[in-house]
Design a protein around this motif. Sequence first.
Motif, PDB file in Angstrom:
ATOM      1  N   ASP A  84      -9.775   7.338   1.425  1.00 21.09           N
ATOM      2  CA  ASP A  84     -10.155   6.002   0.967  1.00 21.09           C
ATOM      3  C   ASP A  84     -11.659   5.834   1.159  1.00 21.09           C
ATOM      4  N   LEU A  85     -12.406   6.349   0.189  1.00 19.98           N
ATOM      5  CA  LEU A  85     -13.863   6.398   0.256  1.00 19.98           C
ATOM      6  C   LEU A  85     -14.462   5.382  -0.719  1.00 19.98           C
ATOM      7  N   PRO A  86     -15.588   4.754  -0.364  1.00 18.39           N
ATOM      8  CA  PRO A  86     -16.166   3.692  -1.203  1.00 18.39           C
ATOM      9  C   PRO A  86     -16.795   4.206  -2.490  1.00 18.39           C
ATOM     10  N   VAL A  87     -16.466   3.515  -3.590  1.00 24.24           N
ATOM     11  CA  VAL A  87     -16.962   3.898  -4.921  1.00 24.24           C
ATOM     12  C   VAL A  87     -17.526   2.674  -5.630  1.00 24.24           C
ATOM     13  N   ILE A  88     -18.703   2.831  -6.223  1.00 20.43           N
ATOM     14  CA  ILE A  88     -19.290   1.804  -7.088  1.00 20.43           C
ATOM     15  C   ILE A  88     -19.463   2.413  -8.470  1.00 20.43           C
ATOM     16  N   PHE A  89     -18.957   1.714  -9.508  1.00 22.27           N
ATOM     17  CA  PHE A  89     -19.155   2.172 -10.869  1.00 22.27           C
ATOM     18  C   PHE A  89     -20.455   1.610 -11.424  1.00 22.27           C
ATOM     19  N   LEU A  90     -21.170   2.458 -12.144  1.00 24.45           N
ATOM     20  CA  LEU A  90     -22.438   2.100 -12.765  1.00 24.45           C
ATOM     21  C   LEU A  90     -22.309   2.416 -14.245  1.00 24.45           C
ATOM     22  N   THR A  91     -22.313   1.390 -15.092  1.00 20.81           N
ATOM     23  CA  THR A  91     -22.008   1.649 -16.495  1.00 20.81           C
ATOM     24  C   THR A  91     -22.598   0.600 -17.423  1.00 20.81           C
ATOM     25  N   ALA A  92     -22.711   0.979 -18.677  1.00 22.00           N
ATOM     26  CA  ALA A  92     -23.177   0.049 -19.696  1.00 22.00           C
ATOM     27  C   ALA A  92     -22.048  -0.823 -20.204  1.00 22.00           C
ATOM     28  N   LYS A 138       3.183  -9.123  13.886  1.00 18.76           N
ATOM     29  CA  LYS A 138       4.647  -9.230  13.792  1.00 18.76           C
ATOM     30  C   LYS A 138       5.224  -7.881  13.389  1.00 18.76           C
ATOM     31  N   LYS A 139       5.961  -7.813  12.281  1.00 15.30           N
ATOM     32  CA  LYS A 139       6.618  -6.563  11.874  1.00 15.30           C
ATOM     33  C   LYS A 139       5.742  -5.722  10.958  1.00 15.30           C
ATOM     34  N   LEU A 140       4.498  -6.153  10.777  1.00 19.55           N
ATOM     35  CA  LEU A 140       3.581  -5.470   9.874  1.00 19.55           C
ATOM     36  C   LEU A 140       2.550  -4.674  10.662  1.00 19.55           C
ATOM     37  N   GLU A 141       2.273  -3.456  10.216  1.00 20.39           N
ATOM     38  CA  GLU A 141       1.267  -2.609  10.862  1.00 20.39           C
ATOM     39  C   GLU A 141       0.381  -1.977   9.792  1.00 20.39           C
ATOM     40  N   VAL A 142      -0.938  -2.091   9.979  1.00 19.42           N
ATOM     41  CA  VAL A 142      -1.891  -1.525   9.035  1.00 19.42           C
ATOM     42  C   VAL A 142      -2.724  -0.471   9.753  1.00 19.42           C
ATOM     43  N   ASN A 143      -2.674   0.758   9.258  1.00 21.74           N
ATOM     44  CA  ASN A 143      -3.504   1.836   9.787  1.00 21.74           C
ATOM     45  C   ASN A 143      -4.732   1.937   8.890  1.00 21.74           C
ATOM     46  N   THR A 144      -5.842   1.349   9.337  1.00 18.41           N
ATOM     47  CA  THR A 144      -7.030   1.293   8.488  1.00 18.41           C
ATOM     48  C   THR A 144      -7.738   2.635   8.371  1.00 18.41           C
ATOM     49  N   ASN A 145      -7.482   3.551   9.296  1.00 23.47           N
ATOM     50  CA  ASN A 145      -8.080   4.883   9.187  1.00 23.47           C
ATOM     51  C   ASN A 145      -7.437   5.678   8.060  1.00 23.47           C
ATOM     52  N   GLU A 146      -6.140   5.448   7.845  1.00 20.56           N
ATOM     53  CA  GLU A 146      -5.416   6.174   6.807  1.00 20.56           C
ATOM     54  C   GLU A 146      -5.152   5.311   5.579  1.00 20.56           C
ATOM     55  N   ALA A 147      -5.529   4.023   5.653  1.00 26.17           N
ATOM     56  CA  ALA A 147      -5.285   3.080   4.555  1.00 26.17           C
ATOM     57  C   ALA A 147      -3.806   3.020   4.200  1.00 26.17           C
ATOM     58  N   LYS A 148      -2.970   2.892   5.238  1.00 25.33           N
ATOM     59  CA  LYS A 148      -1.526   2.816   5.033  1.00 25.33           C
ATOM     60  C   LYS A 148      -0.972   1.560   5.703  1.00 25.33           C
ATOM     61  N   VAL A 149       0.076   1.007   5.091  1.00 29.00           N
ATOM     62  CA  VAL A 149       0.698  -0.213   5.595  1.00 29.00           C
ATOM     63  C   VAL A 149       2.176   0.057   5.858  1.00 29.00           C
ATOM     64  N   TYR A 150       2.656  -0.428   7.009  1.00 26.85           N
ATOM     65  CA  TYR A 150       4.050  -0.223   7.387  1.00 26.85           C
ATOM     66  C   TYR A 150       4.705  -1.564   7.702  1.00 26.85           C
ATOM     67  N   LYS A 151       5.971  -1.678   7.289  1.00 29.41           N
ATOM     68  CA  LYS A 151       6.776  -2.847   7.605  1.00 29.41           C
ATOM     69  C   LYS A 151       8.064  -2.363   8.249  1.00 29.41           C
ATOM     70  N   ASN A 152       8.320  -2.834   9.472  1.00 24.82           N
ATOM     71  CA  ASN A 152       9.480  -2.366  10.229  1.00 24.82           C
ATOM     72  C   ASN A 152       9.505  -0.841  10.342  1.00 24.82           C
ATOM     73  N   GLY A 153       8.308  -0.246  10.437  1.00 18.53           N
ATOM     74  CA  GLY A 153       8.195   1.200  10.618  1.00 18.53           C
ATOM     75  C   GLY A 153       8.246   2.004   9.336  1.00 18.53           C
ATOM     76  N   GLU A 154       8.503   1.367   8.197  1.00 24.78           N
ATOM     77  CA  GLU A 154       8.567   2.079   6.924  1.00 24.78           C
ATOM     78  C   GLU A 154       7.321   1.777   6.095  1.00 24.78           C
ATOM     79  N   GLU A 155       6.755   2.814   5.478  1.00 26.76           N
ATOM     80  CA  GLU A 155       5.523   2.633   4.710  1.00 26.76           C
ATOM     81  C   GLU A 155       5.758   1.795   3.460  1.00 26.76           C
ATOM     82  N   ILE A 156       4.834   0.869   3.215  1.00 24.63           N
ATOM     83  CA  ILE A 156       4.829   0.065   1.995  1.00 24.63           C
ATOM     84  C   ILE A 156       3.707   0.595   1.110  1.00 24.63           C
TER      85      ILE A 156
END
Length: 225
Positions: free
Chosen positions: A71-79, A130-148
């Motif tokens: 999950d790397l930052p991208v900027i588009f440059l275009t006409a 609560k039941k939501l977990e966000v791993n910002t290093n991997e850009a993954k979201v889990y709810k009740n332990g299951e990936e969303i």
Amino acid sequence: MNIFLLEDDEAVGLGLCYSLQNEGYNVTHAKTVAEALDIIEKSKFSLYILDLTLPDGNGYDVCKKIKALGDLPVIFLTAYDDEVNVVMGFELGADDYISKPFRVKELMLRIKSVLRRYNKDFHGGIIKIKKLEVNTNEAKVYKNGEEIILTALEYRLLLILLNNRGVVMSRTKLLENIWDVTGDYVEENTLTVYIKRLRDKIEEEPNNPEFIKTIRGIGYVIEND
């Protein structure tokens, strides 16, 4: 800090390299899709600036490859500045979009804004609510332990709300943070659509949300526990 630039126009490319280097950035400049893909396979950069139309392809293909690496930052440059291209770019995970001709100072501000957002949002480890977990290093979201599985825009929207927990975010402010522009590129109901999609994925009862609350006439908020 290392920046990757994909721009086939010689004059624009040289000017951007000069301006970026004056700001203290190290710049690697490619002029074709083939050259870009070869470089990004071998090296990782802090930010990627991609022209859209290239002699052997387009910046979308390069963006897909970059996002496949992380999950790397991208900027588009275009006409091209029509809404179709803007939305397509953001759906692929782009963080900002600036149209030619542009002011160099404006681009530098956009770069700094995107880099600040990544430093804040994507390197903080684990966010639990609560039941939501966000791993910002991997850009993954889990709810009740299951990936969303979220789209890039849904994920960005969730992070903005989480990083401003307890603060009511107006619709305008959310759009500015998501696209880093004033929202001119999107229709009025675009944010409502993405809020609904996000609620459908993270809420037990989307019509009675536990996480993303609507503040009538103002915007949205994720409340503190």
